[in-house]
Design an enzyme around this catalytic site. Structure first.
Site, PDB file in Angstrom:
ATOM      1  N   ASP A  58     -53.657   5.858 -22.319  1.00  0.00           N
ATOM      2  CA  ASP A  58     -53.670   6.891 -21.274  1.00  0.00           C
ATOM      3  C   ASP A  58     -52.846   8.125 -21.631  1.00  0.00           C
ATOM      4  O   ASP A  58     -52.487   8.896 -20.759  1.00  0.00           O
ATOM      5  CB  ASP A  58     -53.149   6.286 -19.969  1.00  0.00           C
ATOM      6  CG  ASP A  58     -51.748   5.713 -20.137  1.00  0.00           C
ATOM      7  OD1 ASP A  58     -51.182   5.797 -21.247  1.00  0.00           O
ATOM      8  OD2 ASP A  58     -51.199   5.178 -19.151  1.00  0.00           O
TER       9      ASP A  58
ATOM     10  N   SER B 199     -42.088   1.104 -19.644  1.00  0.00           N
ATOM     11  CA  SER B 199     -43.507   0.797 -19.459  1.00  0.00           C
ATOM     12  C   SER B 199     -44.107   0.006 -20.621  1.00  0.00           C
ATOM     13  O   SER B 199     -45.126  -0.661 -20.443  1.00  0.00           O
ATOM     14  CB  SER B 199     -44.308   2.087 -19.272  1.00  0.00           C
ATOM     15  OG  SER B 199     -44.080   2.951 -20.362  1.00  0.00           O
TER      16      SER B 199
ATOM     17  N   HIS C 276     -49.283   5.273 -23.238  1.00  0.00           N
ATOM     18  CA  HIS C 276     -49.179   3.849 -23.594  1.00  0.00           C
ATOM     19  C   HIS C 276     -50.267   3.423 -24.568  1.00  0.00           C
ATOM     20  O   HIS C 276     -51.305   4.073 -24.668  1.00  0.00           O
ATOM     21  CB  HIS C 276     -49.260   3.018 -22.313  1.00  0.00           C
ATOM     22  CG  HIS C 276     -48.309   3.497 -21.264  1.00  0.00           C
ATOM     23  ND1 HIS C 276     -48.682   4.251 -20.192  1.00  0.00           N
ATOM     24  CD2 HIS C 276     -46.964   3.355 -21.186  1.00  0.00           C
ATOM     25  CE1 HIS C 276     -47.617   4.561 -19.464  1.00  0.00           C
ATOM     26  NE2 HIS C 276     -46.551   4.028 -20.049  1.00  0.00           N
TER      27      HIS C 276
END
Ligand SMILES: *[C@@H]1O[C@H](CO)[C@@H](O)[C@H](O)[C@H]1NC(C)=O
Ligand SMILES: *[C@@H]1O[C@H](CO)[C@@H](O)[C@H](O)[C@H]1NC(C)=O
Ligand SMILES: *[C@@H]1O[C@H](CO)[C@@H](O)[C@H](O)[C@H]1NC(C)=O
Length: 385
Positions: A345, A37, A348
């Protein structure tokens, strides 16, 4: 001339040599990225449903396949070498691969996991699968390009593959996977060599396909991320002076030592490869440790989340909604000013933090060898000797 001044002039000529060398930028025509991610520009979203609002709000003004309020480090890298943002290989809609492709997906590991995304949250697109996709992309893009028409515009030329920059940012999820399956720190450390063997195998395969320039990020201080601190039992004695969970950062650093050894081995095994190891860990840890000095606030709290010490609740993540008395309410809201937040969040980094990290690494200050991004194709850098 005394020894000292001889040494000085020798150093000076090395400097001049390297400066002369440094005037040649690589002009990378493409980036092929592999990762999780930290560098996913739409892969997981294409396969499993879009990352919803408020992701993307800061820069794109709408969700843009990134687990972030805006751009990622890989976006700033592409921008800085004059390339468009990378399309996700998995994204069938609107993608343009003429200047590279992104094989990264959120939740990816180096080693294939034996669980589904819905069981454990880890992506089925582990690094070996990302390699299969790359290999398929390379072969079939050339067949299609020969058909001409729009394919010629959307797919890279043959020579692009050997001149491209191959970037990697993966490994964090291999470490958290062990913990989330209740392994001890010793058990996690024990499998790190296997993880890195699989990493080396993929780099070698890409080299066999013509790849030459490799830019490899190490893994960040995962023990400073809310989702780890919230999810795994940590005792007071395990919290470091910054507030991060020391055992997890120790494992991350152990992984990084082994990753660096893997890179050294790859330099021997792949004589024409240029491998740059980038110490992203130190940059991120410095940012979190000295947040205030750098103009950021609450380094250990998610900007977008819902309650608790870290403003993180795994059952009510960023963007999550609940219905109360027939009315829909957003629980996981964005903070007032994401431009001074580090964590987006709980998992990240924010665009602001990503930009900060990018600014530190782009000129080679955290790289081994210390070569700027634009020069990361030159095999022998005098600086390195
Ligand atoms: C998945 O299972 C296979 C076969 O049992 C095993 O060799 C492999 O190590 C497992 N992978 C992980 C990440 O645990
Ligand atoms: C794909 O991107 C390249 C580079 O930005 C551009 O020149 C080309 O026109 C694009 N092709 C299409 C069909 O959008
Ligand atoms: C790990 O341990 C917790 C607490 O004992 C348990 O609830 C959970 O199911 C375990 N997870 C796995 C993957 O075994």
């Amino acid at each position: 001339m005394g020894f000292h001044s001889f040494k000085t002039s020798l150093l000076f000529s090395i400097y001049v040599l390297s400066a002369a060398c440094a005037t040649r930028t690589c002009d990378f025509p493409a980036i092929f990225n592999f990762g999780d991610s930290n560098s996913d520009t739409g892969g997981l979203s294409a396969a499993f449903g879009q990352a919803g609002p408020p992701s993307g709000e800061t820069y794109f003004r709408h969700p843009a396949g990134r687990y972030c309020d805006g751009r990622l480090v890989i976006d700033f890298m592409a921008e800085s070498i004059g390339l468009p943002y990378l399309s996700a290989f998995l994204d069938a809609l609107g993608s343009n691969f003429s200047h590279g492709a992104n094989f990264a997906t959120a939740g990816s590991t180096i080693r294939p996991q034996n669980t589904t995304l819905h069981q454990s949250g880890f992506s089925p697109f582990s690094l070996n699968v990302q390699y299969y996709q790359f290999s398929d992309f390379q072969r079939r893009s050339q067949m299609l390009r020969n058909q001409g028409g729009v394919f010629k515009e959307l797919l890279p030329k043959t020579e692009v593959f050997s001149r491209a920059l191959y970037t990697f940012d993966i490994g964090q999820n291999d470490l958290t996977a062990g913990y989330f399956f209740n392994m001890t720190t010793d058990e996690v450390r024990a499998y790190v060599p296997d993880v890195l063997d699989q990493f080396k195998t993929v780099v070698k395969y890409i080299y066999d396909h013509g790849g030459r320039s490799f830019w490899i990020h190490n893994t960040g201080p995962v023990g400073c991320l809310p989702y780890v601190m919230d999810r795994v039992l940590i005792t007071a004695g395990q919290i470091d002076k910054v507030g991060c969970a020391a055992p997890f950062n120790d494992v991350a650093q152990f992984f990084n030592v082994k990753l660096k050894e893997a890179v050294v081995q790859l330099r021997k095994d792949l004589p024409s490869a240029v491998l740059t190891y980038v110490d992203v860990y130190s940059v991120k840890y410095d940012l979190i440790s000295h947040a205030k000095k750098y103009g950021f606030v609450h380094p250990l709290q998610a900007c977008c989340g819902h309650g608790g010490k870290y403003n993180y609740n795994k059952n009510h993540g960023c963007g999550s909604k609940v219905t109360v008395h027939g009315k829909e309410i957003t629980l996981g809201k964005s903070c007032k000013d994401p431009s001074v937040a580090i964590n987006w969040d709980g998992v990240h980094y924010t665009e602001a933090a990503n930009k900060w990290v990018f600014d530190r690494i782009v000129n080679g200050g955290y790289s081994d060898p210390p070569v700027p991004l634009r020069m990361a194709c030159h095999i022998k850098s005098a600086v390195h000797e």
